[in-house]
Design a protein around this motif. Structure first.
Motif, short mmCIF file in Angstrom:
data_model
loop_
_atom_site.label_atom_id
_atom_site.label_comp_id
_atom_site.label_asym_id
_atom_site.label_seq_id
_atom_site.Cartn_x
_atom_site.Cartn_y
_atom_site.Cartn_z
N THR A 1 -2.85 -3.18 0.21
CA THR A 1 -1.34 -3.92 -1.12
C THR A 1 -0.21 -3.58 -1.72
N TYR A 2 -0.83 -2.42 -2.59
CA TYR A 2 0.34 -1.38 -2.93
C TYR A 2 0.71 -0.77 -2.11
N THR B 1 -6.40 -4.27 -2.53
CA THR B 1 -5.74 -3.69 -3.63
C THR B 1 -4.91 -2.71 -2.62
N TYR C 1 3.55 -12.40 -4.48
CA TYR C 1 2.20 -12.48 -5.27
C TYR C 1 1.71 -13.02 -5.83
N ARG C 2 2.52 -13.35 -6.44
CA ARG C 2 2.26 -14.93 -7.71
C ARG C 2 2.36 -16.09 -6.80
N PRO D 1 -0.20 -9.36 -10.43
CA PRO D 1 -0.15 -9.75 -9.15
C PRO D 1 -0.32 -9.48 -8.25
N GLN D 2 -0.38 -9.07 -7.65
CA GLN D 2 -1.31 -8.07 -6.45
C GLN D 2 -2.46 -7.66 -6.71
N GLY E 1 1.47 -16.12 -3.97
CA GLY E 1 0.05 -16.20 -2.77
C GLY E 1 -1.40 -15.97 -4.27
N GLN E 2 -0.72 -15.80 -4.95
CA GLN E 2 -2.32 -16.37 -6.15
C GLN E 2 -2.46 -17.80 -6.04
N ALA F 1 8.39 -8.86 -4.84
CA ALA F 1 7.23 -8.84 -4.62
C ALA F 1 6.20 -9.49 -5.87
N PHE G 1 -3.97 -11.75 -6.53
CA PHE G 1 -3.68 -12.68 -4.86
C PHE G 1 -4.96 -11.32 -4.12
N THR H 1 -10.63 -4.57 -7.72
CA THR H 1 -9.47 -4.33 -7.95
C THR H 1 -8.75 -3.80 -9.15
#
Length: 417
Positions: free
Chosen positions: A157-158, A154, A173-174, A252-253, A176-177, A169, A256, A289
């Motif tokens: 990612t951020y 996490t 990420y959605r 979303p981040q 990727g989810q 973004a 994922f 997360t």
């Protein structure tokens, strides 16, 4: 086809019923974060998860062999003992589903099998080394490892996406989810569906229909995969709500990062033959997360209830299974009595659940507003050293600059020292 007795047929049907409850109980592990962040519609998410659970059931039999060959001594285990074990596991699954707690179906099955085996043949029937190395230690390590991996993922990612366009973004990420959720579903099939394969194989060995040390037959693999897929498709909406909204508010981040971390841990454990709890892995990742995002808060009241349920799973299922085994000793009428009790209890739990229906139409509804839960020492400390979400620095600068631009120059600033 193996020769079947009536009790063996009852055990197989009951095992598939447990597999069905395992499916809807653990749907949240794969799809709660995907649904809560809006990456997939609820019904589409559970349909996708169901198909991948079925595929995953055919990828390995290592965990099934841990159940059928390693945890308890096959000699002296009667089909009635396995039936009693399944009764304890099913009732625990249904009770925790009713209250929306993501407890471990795997440990419910382990506890039931241990309790029934000890009641039938004594403590020597349980292989302690296998219990410790392949059940208890992974139970402790899984949420910690998955949580730390998700926390680091996490933050990374951020940090990497700090300068990225926010909407683009989030859309990426959605996507990727969806991929990572599919990976969790596949991993769930390789791990949890095998537990039912193992228990049916153990019953077939105990009933004399299979030779000792046999691998699960193809029809066992297929039926277990179909049962868990059907349960997954129906969706354990109560637990999905808890996992997706009750532990932390997910972006979303984070979704994922949580799913990718959990899937990695689950697939690695399946390869090693560890009877890992997917619930523990995913729950630990979701909490990781929450700690990894600056401003994220883990709701420790919900987490504490969940930890208590985890601690009670093995002994509670073991106790119910031991009592069921004691009743089954009376013969056919005792087994029939336990079967009637299981059906009646299951129906009663279902009726109680109808008082407050949670399904795909309201699973992502916001909860009633209430007093905010304090962040707590752990969350506050972790948030203080976590990178801010993308755009947060710019938003903060704009917020600070706006009052300064509109303030009367003759009025002293409140922040002037």
């Amino acid at each position: 086809m193996e020769s079947f007795s009536l009790i063996l047929a009852i055990v197989v049907v009951t095992a598939l019923a447990f597999d069905f409850t395992n499916g809807f109980h653990d749907t949240a592990n794969a799809m709660a974060t995907t649904i809560s962040t809006g990456a997939l519609k609820p019904k589409v998410a559970v349909a996708m998860s169901a198909v991948l659970n079925l595929v995953g059931a055919f990828l390995s039999v290592e965990v099934a062999n841990t159940i059928s060959k390693g945890l308890v001594d096959e000699t002296g285990i009667r089909p009635e003992v396995i039936f009693a074990a399944l009764v304890g596991a099913i009732l625990w699954n249904l009770l925790t589903w009713l209250v929306g707690l993501p407890s471990s179906s795997s440990h419910a099955l382990m506890g039931g099998l241990i309790g029934a085996a000890v009641a039938s043949a004594g403590i020597g029937a349980v292989n302690g080394d296998v219990l410790v190395t392949k059940v208890l230690l992974p139970a402790i390590a899984a949420p910690i490892v998955a949580g730390l991996a998700a926390l680091l993922a996490t933050r990374m990612t951020y940090s990497l996406g700090r300068k990225a366009d926010g909407r683009a973004a989030a859309k990426g990420y959605r996507a990727g989810q969806i991929a990572s959720a599919g990976l969790v579903s596949l991993a769930h099939g390789t791990n949890d569906a095998q537990k039912t394969m193992g228990i049916i194989t153990l019953a077939l060995i105990a009933g004399g229909s299979l030779a000792p040390d046999s691998d699960p037959p193809v029809w066992v693999i297929l039926s277990a995969g179909l049962a868990i897929a059907l349960g997954t498709y129906l969706g354990g909406w109560r637990i999905i709500r808890t996992m997706g909204r009750g532990l932390t508010d997910l972006q979303p981040q984070q979704g994922f990062a949580a799913q990718t971390s959990a899937a990695t841990v689950i697939l690695a454990s399946s390869h090693l033959g560890f009877s890992l709890s997917t619930t523990h892995s995913v729950s630990g990742a979701v909490m990781g997360t929450g700690l990894g995002r600056k401003g994220g808060v883990v709701r420790w009241s919900t987490a504490t209830r969940m930890f208590v349920a985890w601690g009670l799973t093995l002994p509670a299922a073991a106790l119910v299974a031991a009592l069921a085994e004691w009743v089954c000793r009376a013969g056919d009428w005792g087994t029939a009595l336990v079967a009637v009790f299981l059906v009646a209890s299951s129906f009663a739990i279902w009726r109680i659940s109808r008082r407050e229906v949670v399904d795909h139409t309201n699973v992502v509804d916001a909860e009633e507003p209430g007093p905010a839960e304090p962040a707590g020492v752990v969350t506050t400390a972790m948030a203080a050293v976590s990178p801010p979400p993308a755009g947060a620095t710019e938003d903060l600068a704009a917020t600070v600059a706006a009052p300064a631009a509109t303030a009367d120059p003759k009025t002293p600033s409140a922040t002037t020292v």
